[in-house]
Design a protein around this motif. Structure first.
Motif, PDB file in Angstrom:
ATOM      1  N   TYR A 233      -2.275  45.100 -19.928  1.00 15.25           N
ATOM      2  CA  TYR A 233      -2.880  44.882 -21.235  1.00 15.25           C
ATOM      3  C   TYR A 233      -1.794  44.801 -22.298  1.00 15.25           C
ATOM      4  CZ  TYR A 233      -7.285  46.187 -19.069  1.00 15.25           C
ATOM      5  OH  TYR A 233      -8.399  46.216 -18.265  1.00 15.25           O
TER       6      TYR A 233
ATOM      7  N   TYR B  74     -20.192  47.724 -17.115  1.00 15.56           N
ATOM      8  CA  TYR B  74     -19.615  49.054 -16.984  1.00 15.56           C
ATOM      9  C   TYR B  74     -19.119  49.433 -18.379  1.00 15.56           C
ATOM     10  CZ  TYR B  74     -19.529  48.269 -11.898  1.00 15.56           C
ATOM     11  OH  TYR B  74     -19.865  48.025 -10.591  1.00 15.56           O
TER      12      TYR B  74
ATOM     13  N   GLN C 105      -9.390  53.938 -13.943  1.00 15.15           N
ATOM     14  CA  GLN C 105      -8.087  53.324 -14.161  1.00 15.15           C
ATOM     15  C   GLN C 105      -7.200  54.308 -14.898  1.00 15.15           C
ATOM     16  OE1 GLN C 105      -7.689  49.077 -15.106  1.00 15.15           O
ATOM     17  NE2 GLN C 105      -9.908  49.040 -15.338  1.00 15.15           N
TER      18      GLN C 105
ATOM     19  N   ARG D  81      -6.560  38.620  -9.340  1.00 14.38           N
ATOM     20  CA  ARG D  81      -8.015  38.515  -9.309  1.00 14.38           C
ATOM     21  C   ARG D  81      -8.583  37.971 -10.608  1.00 14.38           C
ATOM     22  NH1 ARG D  81     -11.357  42.622  -8.836  1.00 14.38           N
ATOM     23  NH2 ARG D  81     -12.734  41.666  -7.287  1.00 14.38           N
TER      24      ARG D  81
ATOM     25  N   GLY E 125     -12.668  46.296  -8.663  1.00 20.76           N
ATOM     26  CA  GLY E 125     -14.112  46.327  -8.812  1.00 20.76           C
ATOM     27  C   GLY E 125     -14.602  47.093 -10.002  1.00 20.76           C
TER      28      GLY E 125
ATOM     29  N   PRO F  63     -16.890  43.839 -16.685  1.00 16.51           N
ATOM     30  CA  PRO F  63     -17.856  43.175 -15.832  1.00 16.51           C
ATOM     31  C   PRO F  63     -17.883  43.840 -14.464  1.00 16.51           C
ATOM     32  CG  PRO F  63     -15.856  41.886 -15.922  1.00 16.51           C
ATOM     33  CD  PRO F  63     -15.654  43.055 -16.850  1.00 16.51           C
ATOM     34  N   PRO F  64     -19.050  44.135 -13.922  1.00 21.44           N
ATOM     35  CA  PRO F  64     -19.111  44.701 -12.577  1.00 21.44           C
ATOM     36  C   PRO F  64     -18.346  43.844 -11.580  1.00 21.44           C
ATOM     37  CG  PRO F  64     -21.248  44.818 -13.622  1.00 21.44           C
ATOM     38  CD  PRO F  64     -20.364  44.018 -14.537  1.00 21.44           C
ATOM     39  N   GLY F  65     -17.527  44.485 -10.788  1.00 20.88           N
ATOM     40  CA  GLY F  65     -16.776  43.763  -9.773  1.00 20.88           C
ATOM     41  C   GLY F  65     -15.329  43.514 -10.137  1.00 20.88           C
ATOM     42  N   TYR F  66     -14.988  43.776 -11.369  1.00 20.62           N
ATOM     43  CA  TYR F  66     -13.617  43.552 -11.815  1.00 20.62           C
ATOM     44  C   TYR F  66     -13.107  44.762 -12.579  1.00 20.62           C
ATOM     45  CZ  TYR F  66     -14.127  38.676 -10.540  1.00 20.62           C
ATOM     46  OH  TYR F  66     -14.327  37.535  -9.830  1.00 20.62           O
ATOM     47  N   SER F  67     -11.786  44.912 -12.607  1.00 23.55           N
ATOM     48  CA  SER F  67     -11.179  46.000 -13.367  1.00 23.55           C
ATOM     49  C   SER F  67     -10.842  45.572 -14.786  1.00 23.55           C
ATOM     50  CB  SER F  67      -9.913  46.490 -12.654  1.00 23.55           C
ATOM     51  OG  SER F  67     -10.228  46.974 -11.367  1.00 23.55           O
ATOM     52  N   THR F  68     -11.199  44.351 -15.140  1.00 21.72           N
ATOM     53  CA  THR F  68     -10.922  43.825 -16.477  1.00 21.72           C
ATOM     54  C   THR F  68     -11.711  44.587 -17.522  1.00 21.72           C
ATOM     55  OG1 THR F  68     -10.819  41.660 -15.435  1.00 21.72           O
ATOM     56  CG2 THR F  68     -10.890  41.724 -17.837  1.00 21.72           C
ATOM     57  N   LEU F  69     -11.057  45.018 -18.566  1.00 25.07           N
ATOM     58  CA  LEU F  69     -11.724  45.726 -19.643  1.00 25.07           C
ATOM     59  C   LEU F  69     -11.580  44.953 -20.953  1.00 25.07           C
ATOM     60  CD1 LEU F  69     -10.567  49.394 -18.925  1.00 25.07           C
ATOM     61  CD2 LEU F  69     -12.776  48.367 -18.386  1.00 25.07           C
TER      62      LEU F  69
END
Lengths: 113, 114
Positions: free
Chosen positions: B35, A32, B103, B55, B98, A95-101
């Protein structure tokens, strides 16, 4: 591991001129992709995002970005810059599936009269 | 709707102390991410929570911890503060986990460690 490179730390553009901010990413699959803007003392605001489909993405404030898989790039463009666009711009991948940026280091845009 | 709220906005602590930062997401949002933003390292991911469950976690030492409550509010805690922990801590919320949801970021908490 995923990574983002924004090769330009600072860019100065004349008001009314066009703008292109560069972003290159490294990721095993199609991530993403996002562009955020941060004004001094503010949080981040999402300009646009790409998940799949049409590789030319329209965002807010007249911005657009084009995903080029072959070049692993997601460059941000605007046809005519306004003084209010002066801010710091961040490209990010997730990564698709996570909100981690994962963010790039940012490009500071200066707009000259 | 009110935006993401972070409290306090500014904080000054000394080395060795601990600190707790709070984040209230937009009403209805169940996903919260944190962050750290510093001039040297840029924006780095700390944690992602959804429905009170962590998660994902970034590459930070165990001094950094977080949690999410049943009302989706989240806190992060940093124990034994070091000078290098001085940073802007940003919280972001989205309706779902997801990554496809937008955000929304709060204004951040500026932590200074002396």
């Amino acid at each position: 591991a995923q990574s983002v490179t924004q090769p330009d730390i600072h860019i100065t553009v004349s008001e009314g001129a066009s703008l292109e901010l560069r972003c290159n990413y490294s990721y095993g699959a199609t991530p993403y992709l996002f562009w955020y803007v941060q004004s001094p003392g503010q949080g981040l605001q999402l300009l646009l995002k790409y998940f799949s489909g049409d590789t030319l993405v329209q965002g807010i404030k007249g911005f657009e970005a084009e995903f080029k898989r072959s070049q692993s790039s997601f460059n941000l463009r605007k046809p005519s810059v306004h003084w209010s666009d002066a801010a710091e711009y961040f490209c990010a991948v997730g990564p698709p599936g996570y909100s981690t940026l994962t963010f790039g280091k940012g490009t500071m845009l200066l707009v000259s009269p | 709707k009110a935006g993401v709220t972070q409290t306090p906005r500014y904080l000054i602590k000394t080395r060795g102390q601990q600190v707790t930062l709070s984040c209230s997401p937009i009403s209805g949002h169940r996903s919260v991410s944190w962050y750290q933003q510093t001039p040297g390292q840029g924006l780095q991911f700390l944690f992602e929570y959804f429905s009170e469950t962590q998660r994902n976690k970034g590459n930070f030492p165990g001094r950094f911890s977080g949690r999410q409550f049943s009302n989706s509010r989240s806190e992060m805690n940093v124990s034994t503060l070091e000078l290098g922990d001085s940073a802007l801590y940003l919280c972001a919320s989205s309706e779902l986990a997801g990554g496809t949801d937008t955000q929304y970021f709060g204004p951040g908490t500026r932590l200074t460690v002396l």
